[in-house]
Design an enzyme around this catalytic site. Structure first.
Site, mmCIF file in Angstrom:
data_model
loop_
_atom_site.group_PDB
_atom_site.id
_atom_site.type_symbol
_atom_site.label_atom_id
_atom_site.label_comp_id
_atom_site.label_asym_id
_atom_site.label_seq_id
_atom_site.Cartn_x
_atom_site.Cartn_y
_atom_site.Cartn_z
ATOM 1 C CG PHE A 62 -1.709 1.044 1.434
ATOM 2 C CD1 PHE A 62 -2.838 1.250 0.795
ATOM 3 C CD2 PHE A 62 -1.159 2.089 2.368
ATOM 4 C CE1 PHE A 62 -3.748 2.391 1.227
ATOM 5 C CE2 PHE A 62 -1.957 3.153 2.572
ATOM 6 C CZ PHE A 62 -3.366 3.343 2.065
ATOM 7 C CD GLU B 86 3.541 11.911 -2.502
ATOM 8 O OE1 GLU B 86 4.049 13.029 -2.512
ATOM 9 O OE2 GLU B 86 2.828 11.351 -3.499
ATOM 10 C CG ASN C 91 7.929 17.099 1.149
ATOM 11 O OD1 ASN C 91 8.792 17.168 2.211
ATOM 12 N ND2 ASN C 91 8.306 17.283 0.090
ATOM 13 C CB ILE D 64 6.028 1.500 0.056
ATOM 14 C CG1 ILE D 64 5.656 2.880 -0.375
ATOM 15 C CG2 ILE D 64 4.936 0.512 -0.120
ATOM 16 C CD1 ILE D 64 4.832 3.574 0.556
ATOM 17 C CG ASP E 203 -12.011 3.707 9.604
ATOM 18 O OD1 ASP E 203 -11.114 4.424 10.218
ATOM 19 O OD2 ASP E 203 -12.858 4.340 9.198
ATOM 20 N N GLY F 42 17.148 -7.465 33.049
ATOM 21 C CA GLY F 42 18.291 -6.777 33.463
ATOM 22 C C GLY F 42 19.073 -6.511 32.411
ATOM 23 N N GLY F 43 20.471 -6.712 32.441
ATOM 24 C CA GLY F 43 21.426 -6.559 31.499
ATOM 25 C C GLY F 43 21.220 -7.616 30.587
ATOM 26 C CD GLU G 112 -2.203 0.103 8.950
ATOM 27 O OE1 GLU G 112 -3.314 -0.026 9.612
ATOM 28 O OE2 GLU G 112 -1.678 -0.990 8.296
HETATM 29 C C1 LIG Z 1 8.592 1.241 8.949
HETATM 30 C C2 LIG Z 1 7.532 1.973 8.295
HETATM 31 C C3 LIG Z 1 6.708 1.245 7.438
HETATM 32 C C4 LIG Z 1 5.711 2.080 6.928
HETATM 33 N N1 LIG Z 1 5.019 1.668 5.843
HETATM 34 C C5 LIG Z 1 3.940 2.327 5.175
HETATM 35 C C6 LIG Z 1 3.052 1.838 4.080
HETATM 36 O O1 LIG Z 1 3.560 0.520 3.745
HETATM 37 N N2 LIG Z 1 2.411 2.423 3.340
HETATM 38 C C7 LIG Z 1 2.690 3.839 3.600
HETATM 39 O O2 LIG Z 1 1.816 4.569 3.001
HETATM 40 N N3 LIG Z 1 3.131 4.430 4.610
HETATM 41 C C8 LIG Z 1 4.122 3.627 5.542
HETATM 42 N N4 LIG Z 1 4.415 4.078 6.385
HETATM 43 C C9 LIG Z 1 4.426 5.695 6.940
HETATM 44 C C10 LIG Z 1 3.617 5.767 7.978
HETATM 45 O O3 LIG Z 1 2.478 5.765 7.943
HETATM 46 C C11 LIG Z 1 4.125 7.350 8.401
HETATM 47 O O4 LIG Z 1 5.610 7.387 8.857
HETATM 48 C C12 LIG Z 1 3.366 8.120 9.515
HETATM 49 O O5 LIG Z 1 1.922 8.052 8.827
HETATM 50 C C13 LIG Z 1 4.074 9.146 9.990
HETATM 51 O O6 LIG Z 1 4.278 10.044 9.170
HETATM 52 P P1 LIG Z 1 5.617 10.952 9.153
HETATM 53 O O7 LIG Z 1 6.616 9.695 9.507
HETATM 54 O O8 LIG Z 1 5.990 11.546 8.108
HETATM 55 O O9 LIG Z 1 5.412 11.869 10.359
HETATM 56 P P2 LIG Z 1 5.084 13.312 10.521
HETATM 57 O O10 LIG Z 1 3.678 13.228 9.910
HETATM 58 O O11 LIG Z 1 6.023 14.228 10.052
HETATM 59 O O12 LIG Z 1 4.731 13.626 12.057
HETATM 60 C C14 LIG Z 1 5.847 13.816 12.926
HETATM 61 C C15 LIG Z 1 5.613 14.092 14.302
HETATM 62 O O13 LIG Z 1 4.496 15.024 14.342
HETATM 63 C C16 LIG Z 1 3.446 14.782 14.804
HETATM 64 N N5 LIG Z 1 2.029 15.247 14.299
HETATM 65 C C17 LIG Z 1 2.113 15.338 12.972
HETATM 66 N N6 LIG Z 1 0.866 15.893 12.762
HETATM 67 C C18 LIG Z 1 0.113 16.145 13.781
HETATM 68 C C19 LIG Z 1 -0.991 16.623 14.195
HETATM 69 N N7 LIG Z 1 -1.928 17.229 13.597
HETATM 70 N N8 LIG Z 1 -1.178 16.786 15.466
HETATM 71 C C20 LIG Z 1 -0.432 16.299 16.587
HETATM 72 N N9 LIG Z 1 0.897 15.705 16.243
HETATM 73 C C21 LIG Z 1 1.149 15.719 14.993
HETATM 74 C C22 LIG Z 1 3.215 13.262 14.631
HETATM 75 O O14 LIG Z 1 2.469 12.277 15.384
HETATM 76 C C23 LIG Z 1 4.684 12.482 15.128
HETATM 77 O O15 LIG Z 1 5.121 12.888 16.208
HETATM 78 C C24 LIG Z 1 5.594 3.491 6.927
HETATM 79 C C25 LIG Z 1 6.456 3.928 8.015
HETATM 80 C C26 LIG Z 1 7.657 3.090 8.567
HETATM 81 C C27 LIG Z 1 8.424 3.996 9.424
#
Ligand SMILES: Cc1cc2nc3c(=O)[nH]c(=O)nc-3n(C[C@H](O)[C@H](O)[C@H](O)COP(=O)(O)OP(=O)(O)OC[C@H]3O[C@@H](n4cnc5c(N)ncnc54)[C@H](O)[C@@H]3O)c2cc1C
Lengths: 387, 262
Positions: A122, A126, A128, A156, A240, A340-341, A364
């Site tokens: 899925f 991106e 940004n 992804i 969901d 522990g350790g 997610e």
């Molecule tokens: C190992 C791994 C596997 C993944 N697999 C997939 C995948 O298969 N498909 C896919 O599409 N994506 C995937 N992702 C992406 C993942 O879903 C995102 O990393 C996640 O949704 C958070 O986005 P970000 O990392 O850009 O964090 P950001 O959105 O930049 O967030 C940074 C911090 O700001 C906080 N924050 C952001 N907005 C708000 C708000 N409105 N209010 C309060 N706090 C906020 C966040 O909680 C976080 O603590 C994967 C990520 C990882 C690390």
């Protein structure tokens, strides 16, 4: 606790547990260390028919639902959640097709995922566009009978390993979230390549990779549901349904850590007695077990609510993912403490579980985002009440 | 291709203890399993079926409760399972057992290949397989570690012996016994488990297989067990521990001291 599983669900649980114990656990450290993709285990899961447990029978599945999937994910996670998420991400990848795909798309793609012959993935995130998915920049432009995709998806799960990708892209920038569409892209399509594979803290058996689209042309029939603009809603509805799976992953990790902690506490002797005889440690174990069971109960209750045909379950789904993942983090940190350790050393499995647990609070939707979803639903519910 | 696999229910020896007074196995409360060596036979039969087509029939002789356990082989992919069970078979040694199984195989009829595990982990005799072949009057090969080619009329295989392995061709129908090197038995599949839940396991009596009462059970068993005992441990092994250099020193001293090396 007895959750009164049906005979079939119990069978699924027993089989998944057997695979976890006999096939996954012995290789968990290997995959954690090397970051190799566990194809051998994917094949075992496919041969055991476990990829189809949550998919409808008319598309080659076994006709179960979210609970069946949660059961498998939980059992696998006890042994290795990197393996579990590779299994689960295939479900995530085909979920948009399941919720909003056309009949032909379901027939063509879900059957392949159900048999386990092919993995799905899925792609929404991106560079940004993380929590704010609507900010995505990947575009899809209709040109004759084909859409032309350009852009890069990041992080992804199953990237490079899967054959079937559901990818979100902007078809109409002006419309914001309603201008996002979903496409089914097959591996091997010209213009579709994979970027770098990430070197991660945890779930290292799973592949996390970039999807790169460079004038990638895909047939118009691969627009999900044949409709533009349903990508964002497909994503929300997918999450969901799949967030309980992340909850189950968290529950499995926590169970694995608790089991290891209890066992170790009975074997380790200090001050002339097993450390399990110290009340300070007993109280930790008791809290870990209680929180874990509460998390499991919430995950199963949500899964049953969804499988029972509820219309709206965004709040419950977010709650169970939030609570279970926070619990897994806490329980695994405490499990390391109990050992522990030794808990800090790679010879024991709990340090891996602690690293693995962290991701369940992030993907997610981060747990901040889950709280946001829950609060929004609360406010909506309150506003709709006439007092 | 019609393949019959013979399996035996045995106590799970990883849990079996021996009563030090009577020197007999304590079977109470010990779980029963299908003889692990027989699982390689089941797996190999399923693989042959997947490759060249056919049916896999699992056959066992034992008490009625074995029927339930035979379902495990259906969950793996066997087509059917049959249990030969009758009070008349009680007390069978390998000769009476192979007699009953051979009669059952004759009743199944038109069997191309019979596969057995190399031996059962409880009795460890390795006799039943070859005896079945002799009784039916078909050729057999033991300790098979690889099947290279198979058709309804011929099999090419590798069998282990002390110094290596032999490559042999044998006409079929025939019987082979397999060693654990031949494959890795698969786990059951979910669909297989569901099928096995519903499966009916026919139970054949001595009359059903047209067995001669004189050759069944105790009557047909010339073996008499006089006593079962654990061989006395006459000498203990020595374990050299420490760094490799020290261990080597110990070993050299031990060999020289015993005048094995001069
Ligand atoms: C190992 C791994 C596997 C993944 N697999 C997939 C995948 O298969 N498909 C896919 O599409 N994506 C995937 N992702 C992406 C993942 O879903 C995102 O990393 C996640 O949704 C958070 O986005 P970000 O990392 O850009 O964090 P950001 O959105 O930049 O967030 C940074 C911090 O700001 C906080 N924050 C952001 N907005 C708000 C708000 N409105 N209010 C309060 N706090 C906020 C966040 O909680 C976080 O603590 C994967 C990520 C990882 C690390």
């Amino acid at each position: 606790m007895d959750y009164f599983l049906t005979e079939e669900q119990q069978m699924i649980k027993d089989l998944a547990r057997r695979i976890a114990d006999e096939k996954v656990a012995p290789k968990a450290a290997h995959y954690d260390e090397t970051g190799e993709f566990p194809w051998d285990i994917m094949k075992i899961l496919a041969d055991a028919d476990l990829f189809g447990v949550y998919l409808p029978e008319e598309y080659g599945g076994m006709g179960g639902g979210v609970l069946e999937q949660c059961i498998v994910v939980e059992e696998l996670s006890r042994a290795c959640s990197g393996v579990a998420v590779s299994y689960a991400a295939s479900g995530l990848g085909c979920s948009p097709i399941l919720v909003l795909g056309s009949e032909e798309q379901k027939k063509k793609y879900i059957t392949q995922v159900a048999s386990g012959k092919k993995l799905a993935a899925f792609g929404a995130t991106e560079a940004n566009a993380g929590s704010d998915l609507a900010a995505m920049e990947t575009t899809a432009v209709l040109d004759g009978n084909e859409y032309v995709l350009n852009g890069t998806k990041q992080w992804i799960t199953n990237g490079g390993e899967a054959d079937i990708y559901t990818v979100m892209a902007v078809t109409d920038k002006k419309k914001g979230p309603r201008g996002i569409s979903c496409f089914i892209v097959e591996k091997g399509t010209p213009g579709f390549t994979f970027g770098k594979k990430e070197n991660k803290m945890g779930i290292r058996a799973s592949a996390t990779r970039e999807l790169v689209f460079d004038n990638c042309r895909i047939p118009k029939e691969n627009l999900l549901g044949g409709k533009e603009g349903i990508g964002f809603i497909a994503t929300m509805r997918t999450f969901d349904r799949t967030r309980p799976g992340i909850g189950a992953q968290a529950v499995g990790i926590a169970q694995g850590a608790l089991d290891a902690a209890v066992k170790y506490s009975r074997e380790r002797v200090q001050f002339g007695q097993s450390i399990s005889s110290f009340q300070g440690l007993q109280f930790m174990l008791a809290d870990m077990a209680t929180q874990l069971e509460a998390a499991r109960a919430l995950v199963y209750a949500t899964a049953r609510m969804i499988d029972g045909g509820a219309k709206n379950f965004s709040k419950e789904s977010a709650m169970c993912k939030l609570f279970a993942s926070d619990t897994a983090m806490k329980v695994t940190v405490d499990a390391v403490q109990v050992l522990g350790g030794y808990g800090y050393m790679k010879e024991y499995p709990v340090e891996k579980m602690m690293r693995d647990a962290k991701i369940t609070q992030i993907y997610e939707g981060t747990n901040q985002i889950q709280r946001h979803v829950i609060a929004l639903e609360l406010i909506k519910e309150s506003a709709s009440k006439k007092d | 291709m019609k393949i019959v696999v013979c399996v035996k229910q045995v106590p799970d020896t990883t849990e079996v203890k021996i009563n030090p007074e009577t020197n007999t196995l304590i079977r109470e409360g010990v779980a029963s399993i299908l003889n692990p060596f027989d699982m390689y036979a089941v797996e190999e039969a399923i693989r042959i079926k997947e490759k060249v087509g056919g049916t896999v029939i699992v056959l066992s002789m034992g008490p009625p409760q074995v029927a339930e356990q035979l379902k495990e082989t259906i969950a793996m992919g066997a087509d059917e399972a049959i249990l030969v069970s009758d009070r008349a078979f009680a007390g069978s040694d390998t000769l009476a057992t192979s007699y009953a199984l051979s009669k059952a195989i004759e009743k199944i009829a038109d069997v191309n290949l019979v596969i057995c595990g190399k031996q059962a982990i409880d009795g460890d005799t390795a006799q039943v397989g070859p005896e079945i072949a002799e009784k039916i009057g078909i050729p057999h090969l033991t300790y098979v570690k690889k099947i290279e080619a198979i058709s309804e009329t011929e099999i090419t295989l590798e069998r282990m012996n002390e110094d290596g392995y032999e490559r042999v061709q044998m006409p079929l129908p025939g019987l082979i016994t397999v060693v654990k090197e031949i494959n890795e038995p698969r786990l059951p599949s979910l669909k297989g488990m569901m099928r096995s839940k519903k499966a009916e396991i026919p139970i054949w009596s001595a009359a059903d297989i047209d067995a001669d009462p004189a050759k069944c059970g105790l009557n047909g068993s010339p073996t008499w067990v006089k006593r079962i005992f654990i061989p006395e441990i006459k000498c203990q092994g020595e374990i050299f521990s420490g760094e490799p250099e020290e261990q080597v020193k110990f070993l050299v001293n031990a060999l020289v001291g015993r005048k094995i090396v001069v």
